[in-house]
Enzyme design. Sequence first.
Site, short mmCIF file in Angstrom:
data_model
loop_
_atom_site.label_atom_id
_atom_site.label_comp_id
_atom_site.label_asym_id
_atom_site.label_seq_id
_atom_site.Cartn_x
_atom_site.Cartn_y
_atom_site.Cartn_z
N GLU A 124 0.82 -1.21 0.00
CA GLU A 124 0.00 0.00 0.00
C GLU A 124 0.85 1.26 0.00
O GLU A 124 2.00 1.26 0.46
CB GLU A 124 -0.92 0.01 1.23
CG GLU A 124 -1.98 -1.07 1.18
CD GLU A 124 -2.82 -1.14 2.45
OE1 GLU A 124 -4.01 -1.51 2.36
OE2 GLU A 124 -2.30 -0.85 3.54
N CYS A 137 3.33 8.64 1.48
CA CYS A 137 3.84 7.64 2.40
C CYS A 137 4.12 6.37 1.60
O CYS A 137 3.20 5.73 1.08
CB CYS A 137 2.81 7.38 3.50
SG CYS A 137 3.41 6.33 4.83
N CYS A 144 6.31 -6.98 6.95
CA CYS A 144 7.30 -6.33 7.81
C CYS A 144 8.07 -7.37 8.60
O CYS A 144 7.50 -8.39 9.02
CB CYS A 144 6.61 -5.35 8.76
SG CYS A 144 7.76 -4.31 9.69
N CYS A 148 5.97 -4.47 15.83
CA CYS A 148 5.57 -3.37 16.72
C CYS A 148 4.10 -3.57 17.08
O CYS A 148 3.23 -3.58 16.20
CB CYS A 148 5.80 -2.03 16.03
SG CYS A 148 7.55 -1.76 15.62
N CYS A 151 1.05 -1.54 15.80
CA CYS A 151 1.02 -1.29 14.35
C CYS A 151 0.34 -2.45 13.63
O CYS A 151 0.73 -3.61 13.79
CB CYS A 151 2.44 -1.10 13.84
SG CYS A 151 2.56 -0.83 12.06
N LEU A 254 10.10 5.95 18.18
CA LEU A 254 10.55 5.78 19.56
C LEU A 254 9.45 5.15 20.42
O LEU A 254 9.61 4.06 20.95
CB LEU A 254 10.98 7.13 20.14
CG LEU A 254 11.66 7.08 21.50
CD1 LEU A 254 12.95 6.27 21.44
CD2 LEU A 254 11.93 8.49 22.01
N CYS A 375 -1.60 6.49 10.31
CA CYS A 375 -0.34 5.94 10.77
C CYS A 375 -0.58 4.67 11.60
O CYS A 375 -1.38 4.66 12.53
CB CYS A 375 0.38 6.98 11.63
SG CYS A 375 1.99 6.46 12.20
#
Length: 402
Positions: A124, A137, A144, A148, A151, A254, A375
Amino acid sequence: MNHPMPANMSIPGPIDPVPVPRAVPLRADGRIDLIGLSRDDLRMALETAQLEPKQAKLRAKQLWSWIYNRGVTDFALMTDIAKDMRLWLANRFAVSRPEIVVAQVSEDGTRKWLLKTDDGHDYEMVFIPDADRGTLCVSSQVGCTLNCRFCHTGTMKLVRNLTPGEIVGQVMLARDSLGEWPSQPEGRMLTNIVLMGMGEPLYNFDNVRDALKITMDGDGLALSKRRITLSTSGVVPTMARAGAEIGVNLAVSLHAVTKEVRDELVPLNRKYGIEELLQACADYPGANNARRITFEYVMIRNKNDSDEDARELVRLIRKYKLPAKVNLIPFNPWPGTDYECSDADRIARFSDIVFKGGISAPVRTPRGRDIMAACGQLKSAAEKKSRAELDRLAAEKQAALG
């Protein structure tokens, strides 16, 4: 005793110490796609197709301009090339774009494209328009390597790295959609690029670097490196290399200021801890007050949003004397997550503490939530995983990271 490396590693290492000539893959129709080839690779592709070297150099220069400055995909329209040569090129080469599976537009104007690779994998990209800029983006991997926990993309397995052509092709497809050919520095809607889509860019370093070099080329897409941001979860060994070989802005995911919480939210922290990561930020080439490092910090209720967390964030940034700003990102929910977004008052209080500490801490306005384009929400597969499946996948990824 030396053991041969496996042909395919599930978790790519940060640096490949052996330079290997890039193999140019053939399409199903037997032609070579020119998108993503460097200037030298483009010239060599023409020479390999039996074009005389002097002729190949000239044609490569012409093709570069037609492809990256004018956005032309049809050799027949390249009018400064002789007709018989255009036919010769069309029989051997292609200038393609990613296949669009679905294109969506949010009520706030955000656009999301679901794209498909030639070998059938989905990924995407998202375009976010604002009054003074338009940000694309861009994804660097299908799936991935990381997990995380806040996410949605992190719940996917890594399928493969995207090629330079598939990465730069996203920029070109966005230019197509926005009607921004020929390339020109003024009056663009697409002004900025962030490598913040699907994937960890520094685990696909060579392809990301090569794609961005094309994007920054002054005779092509001509986007300044100051308009490009590479976001990493903290692949420390490759950060300095990114600064030296690419030189774009750095953003760091972070999301926490203590080992316990960051280990949970960003499991890569167990390999490269906060202190090691912040030292790598301090050492990042080119970082200064004009080019601050951006820290992304997703706001999760009762997890990382206390006054104490805000004060510790200020202390850490000051300790390493970092030219930095902090983007506070309200958590964007997705199916299967256990986390909740911090409330507006808590986010405002957190931001105020950081601002009073002398560090810019704007709160990012969520965009594209209605089309799952915000996000942390990007994930091409539509299926919903159970909590047990998510935990199992997390365990597998952590075992692979070591």
